[in-house]
Design an enzyme around this catalytic site. Structure first.
Site, PDB file in Angstrom:
ATOM      1  N   MET A 153     -12.176   4.508  -0.537  1.00  0.00           N
ATOM      2  CA  MET A 153     -12.777   4.789   0.456  1.00  0.00           C
ATOM      3  C   MET A 153     -13.649   6.033   0.610  1.00  0.00           C
ATOM      4  O   MET A 153     -13.511   6.971   1.142  1.00  0.00           O
ATOM      5  CB  MET A 153     -11.785   4.600   1.718  1.00  0.00           C
ATOM      6  CG  MET A 153     -11.352   3.224   1.863  1.00  0.00           C
ATOM      7  SD  MET A 153      -9.722   3.196   2.973  1.00  0.00           S
ATOM      8  CE  MET A 153      -8.642   3.340   1.699  1.00  0.00           C
ATOM      9  N   HIS A 172      -1.298  -1.207  -4.445  1.00  0.00           N
ATOM     10  CA  HIS A 172      -2.309  -0.996  -3.780  1.00  0.00           C
ATOM     11  C   HIS A 172      -2.417   0.566  -3.427  1.00  0.00           C
ATOM     12  O   HIS A 172      -1.801   1.180  -2.821  1.00  0.00           O
ATOM     13  CB  HIS A 172      -2.565  -1.918  -2.406  1.00  0.00           C
ATOM     14  CG  HIS A 172      -3.890  -1.714  -1.718  1.00  0.00           C
ATOM     15  ND1 HIS A 172      -5.174  -2.459  -2.117  1.00  0.00           N
ATOM     16  CD2 HIS A 172      -4.293  -1.207  -0.760  1.00  0.00           C
ATOM     17  CE1 HIS A 172      -5.967  -2.143  -1.346  1.00  0.00           C
ATOM     18  NE2 HIS A 172      -5.621  -1.227  -0.322  1.00  0.00           N
ATOM     19  N   MET A 213     -11.389  -5.647   4.964  1.00  0.00           N
ATOM     20  CA  MET A 213     -10.573  -4.834   5.980  1.00  0.00           C
ATOM     21  C   MET A 213     -10.573  -5.407   7.252  1.00  0.00           C
ATOM     22  O   MET A 213     -11.384  -5.965   7.866  1.00  0.00           O
ATOM     23  CB  MET A 213     -11.453  -3.576   6.338  1.00  0.00           C
ATOM     24  CG  MET A 213     -11.711  -2.455   4.948  1.00  0.00           C
ATOM     25  SD  MET A 213     -10.162  -2.055   4.223  1.00  0.00           S
ATOM     26  CE  MET A 213      -9.128  -1.532   5.398  1.00  0.00           C
ATOM     27  N   HIS A 273      -8.428   1.157  -4.284  1.00  0.00           N
ATOM     28  CA  HIS A 273      -8.984   0.838  -3.005  1.00  0.00           C
ATOM     29  C   HIS A 273      -9.990   2.373  -2.727  1.00  0.00           C
ATOM     30  O   HIS A 273      -9.459   3.218  -2.028  1.00  0.00           O
ATOM     31  CB  HIS A 273      -8.559   0.240  -1.844  1.00  0.00           C
ATOM     32  CG  HIS A 273      -9.292   0.069  -0.528  1.00  0.00           C
ATOM     33  ND1 HIS A 273      -8.770  -0.104   0.588  1.00  0.00           N
ATOM     34  CD2 HIS A 273     -10.647   0.266  -0.549  1.00  0.00           C
ATOM     35  CE1 HIS A 273      -9.610  -0.031   1.513  1.00  0.00           C
ATOM     36  NE2 HIS A 273     -11.089  -0.050   0.751  1.00  0.00           N
ATOM     37  N   ASP A 284      -4.772   3.738  -2.114  1.00  0.00           N
ATOM     38  CA  ASP A 284      -5.810   3.984  -0.982  1.00  0.00           C
ATOM     39  C   ASP A 284      -6.476   5.464  -1.250  1.00  0.00           C
ATOM     40  O   ASP A 284      -5.753   6.277  -1.010  1.00  0.00           O
ATOM     41  CB  ASP A 284      -5.270   3.824   0.312  1.00  0.00           C
ATOM     42  CG  ASP A 284      -5.259   2.329   0.595  1.00  0.00           C
ATOM     43  OD1 ASP A 284      -6.108   1.786   0.550  1.00  0.00           O
ATOM     44  OD2 ASP A 284      -4.068   2.051   1.131  1.00  0.00           O
ATOM     45  N   ASP A 344      -6.727  -6.371   3.927  1.00  0.00           N
ATOM     46  CA  ASP A 344      -6.105  -5.091   4.117  1.00  0.00           C
ATOM     47  C   ASP A 344      -6.243  -4.355   5.352  1.00  0.00           C
ATOM     48  O   ASP A 344      -7.279  -4.240   6.084  1.00  0.00           O
ATOM     49  CB  ASP A 344      -6.979  -4.120   3.195  1.00  0.00           C
ATOM     50  CG  ASP A 344      -6.612  -2.846   2.924  1.00  0.00           C
ATOM     51  OD1 ASP A 344      -5.492  -2.727   3.352  1.00  0.00           O
ATOM     52  OD2 ASP A 344      -7.031  -2.235   2.196  1.00  0.00           O
ATOM     53  N   GLY A 368      -9.106   3.916   7.016  1.00  0.00           N
ATOM     54  CA  GLY A 368      -8.647   5.335   7.120  1.00  0.00           C
ATOM     55  C   GLY A 368      -7.247   5.668   7.322  1.00  0.00           C
ATOM     56  O   GLY A 368      -6.634   6.710   6.853  1.00  0.00           O
ATOM     57  N   PHE A 369      -6.585   4.822   8.062  1.00  0.00           N
ATOM     58  CA  PHE A 369      -5.053   4.979   8.323  1.00  0.00           C
ATOM     59  C   PHE A 369      -4.295   3.547   8.240  1.00  0.00           C
ATOM     60  O   PHE A 369      -4.783   2.605   8.395  1.00  0.00           O
ATOM     61  CB  PHE A 369      -4.954   5.479   9.971  1.00  0.00           C
ATOM     62  CG  PHE A 369      -5.795   6.596  10.155  1.00  0.00           C
ATOM     63  CD1 PHE A 369      -5.302   7.973   9.739  1.00  0.00           C
ATOM     64  CD2 PHE A 369      -7.220   6.677  10.473  1.00  0.00           C
ATOM     65  CE1 PHE A 369      -6.301   9.150   9.863  1.00  0.00           C
ATOM     66  CE2 PHE A 369      -8.011   7.580  10.777  1.00  0.00           C
ATOM     67  CZ  PHE A 369      -7.369   8.922  10.590  1.00  0.00           C
ATOM     68  N   GLY A 370      -2.959   3.921   7.681  1.00  0.00           N
ATOM     69  CA  GLY A 370      -2.055   2.727   7.904  1.00  0.00           C
ATOM     70  C   GLY A 370      -1.488   2.618   9.277  1.00  0.00           C
ATOM     71  O   GLY A 370      -1.644   3.233  10.209  1.00  0.00           O
ATOM     72  N   MET A 425      -9.039   8.120  -0.200  1.00  0.00           N
ATOM     73  CA  MET A 425      -9.863   8.401   0.755  1.00  0.00           C
ATOM     74  C   MET A 425     -10.468  10.033   0.799  1.00  0.00           C
ATOM     75  O   MET A 425      -9.594  10.777   0.203  1.00  0.00           O
ATOM     76  CB  MET A 425      -9.273   8.532   2.449  1.00  0.00           C
ATOM     77  CG  MET A 425      -8.443   7.186   2.592  1.00  0.00           C
ATOM     78  SD  MET A 425      -7.418   7.390   3.979  1.00  0.00           S
ATOM     79  CE  MET A 425      -6.616   5.706   4.140  1.00  0.00           C
ATOM     80  N   SER A 455       0.855  -1.239   0.050  1.00  0.00           N
ATOM     81  CA  SER A 455      -0.043  -0.021  -0.079  1.00  0.00           C
ATOM     82  C   SER A 455       0.784   1.347   0.019  1.00  0.00           C
ATOM     83  O   SER A 455       1.725   1.508   0.958  1.00  0.00           O
ATOM     84  CB  SER A 455      -0.986   0.035   1.458  1.00  0.00           C
ATOM     85  OG  SER A 455      -1.400   1.500   1.351  1.00  0.00           O
ATOM     86  N   GLY A 480       1.115  -2.115   4.240  1.00  0.00           N
ATOM     87  CA  GLY A 480       1.974  -0.697   3.948  1.00  0.00           C
ATOM     88  C   GLY A 480       2.965  -0.566   5.103  1.00  0.00           C
ATOM     89  O   GLY A 480       4.133  -0.514   4.409  1.00  0.00           O
ATOM     90  N   GLY A 490      -3.033  -4.122   8.739  1.00  0.00           N
ATOM     91  CA  GLY A 490      -2.249  -5.063   9.922  1.00  0.00           C
ATOM     92  C   GLY A 490      -1.599  -6.169   9.534  1.00  0.00           C
ATOM     93  O   GLY A 490      -1.382  -6.984  10.414  1.00  0.00           O
TER      94      GLY A 490
END
Ligand code: DX5
Ligand code: ZN
Length: 215
Positions: A67, A32, A136, A65, A34, A174, A141-143, A36, A7, A196, A176
């Site tokens: 969001m 990937h 998810m 992706h 992201d 996606d 919203g956050f890495g 947002m 990511s 990520g 962690g």
């Protein structure tokens, strides 16, 4: 063998060219990306213009992706920007099937992303019409967040739903993903690992990608 999708959200945006060079030389399969909007998720990242730069930087699959709310308004812009796969969030789409049809008619692969609280059963009536489920494993919203362990049960359930119907749908995880938990995630039935922080904050990102790839 797993598909590895780093990511770019965790990349150093002052060094994007060298980050892309590293990815291109690595065993990474997909980029990937992201997107947002600050409405569907409490963060703002980048839009089609930046995706277009990534498209120019790589021949690898661009996995976008979204969001964002009202993704249908932007599907054409992301096609023009060069997206290969476009995922929309189930929770953002009251007319999800229409969004999927639109993505496919534009010539992209269609993905549906689901939040941690969304049951996989909610995908049953679109599963035959999509190419990818982006599950998810953190709140979007956050890495850099921690993997939610309940995701493993959801992967097993979804794997069963897909296999029972012999569908060609890929399961992407996606959030962690680490070198420590990746094998368990794959054993549960995942096909694609997004990573990520694990990739971009590691001392040797290329070696980290190779390590994920050979699990
Ligand atoms: C989160 C994004 C993820 C994120 C993953 O909303 O969808 O793709 O960048 O980052 P890590 O792997 O650091 O959790
Ligand atoms: Zn993502």
């Amino acid at each position: 063998m797993a598909i590895i999708a780093p990511s770019l959200l965790s990349a150093d945006f002052l060094k994007l060219q060298s980050e892309c060079n590293m990815l291109n030389e690595s065993e990474a399969d997909w980029y990937h990306l992201d997107v947002m909007d600050g409405r569907f998720v409490p963060n703002i990242s980048f839009g089609p213009m930046v995706v277009e730069f990534f498209r120019k930087a790589t021949g690898k699959t661009c996995d976008v992706h979204l969001m964002i709310e009202e993704p249908g308004k932007y599907a054409e812009a992301f096609k023009k920007a060069g997206a290969d796969i476009l995922s929309v969030h189930l929770e953002a789409c009251p007319h999800l099937h229409r969004n999927i049809q639109q993505i496919r008619s534009l010539g992209m692969q269609a993905g549906v992303a689901i939040n941690p609280h969304t049951p996989v059963g909610n995908l049953a009536d679109v599963l035959a019409d999509i190419d990818l489920v982006c599950m998810m494993s953190v709140n979007p919203g956050f890495g850099g967040q921690s993997f939610i362990p309940h995701t493993l049960d959801k992967i097993r359930q979804l794997r069963k739903m897909i296999d029972e119907r012999s569908l060609p749908v890929k399961i992407e995880i996606d959030g962690g993903v680490t070198l420590e938990n990746a094998k368990t995630i794959l054993d549960a039935g995942a096909d694609v690992l997004v990573a990520g922080n694990t990739v971009f904050k590691s001392a040797d990102p290329k070696a980290t990608i190779a390590a994920l790839k050979c699990l």
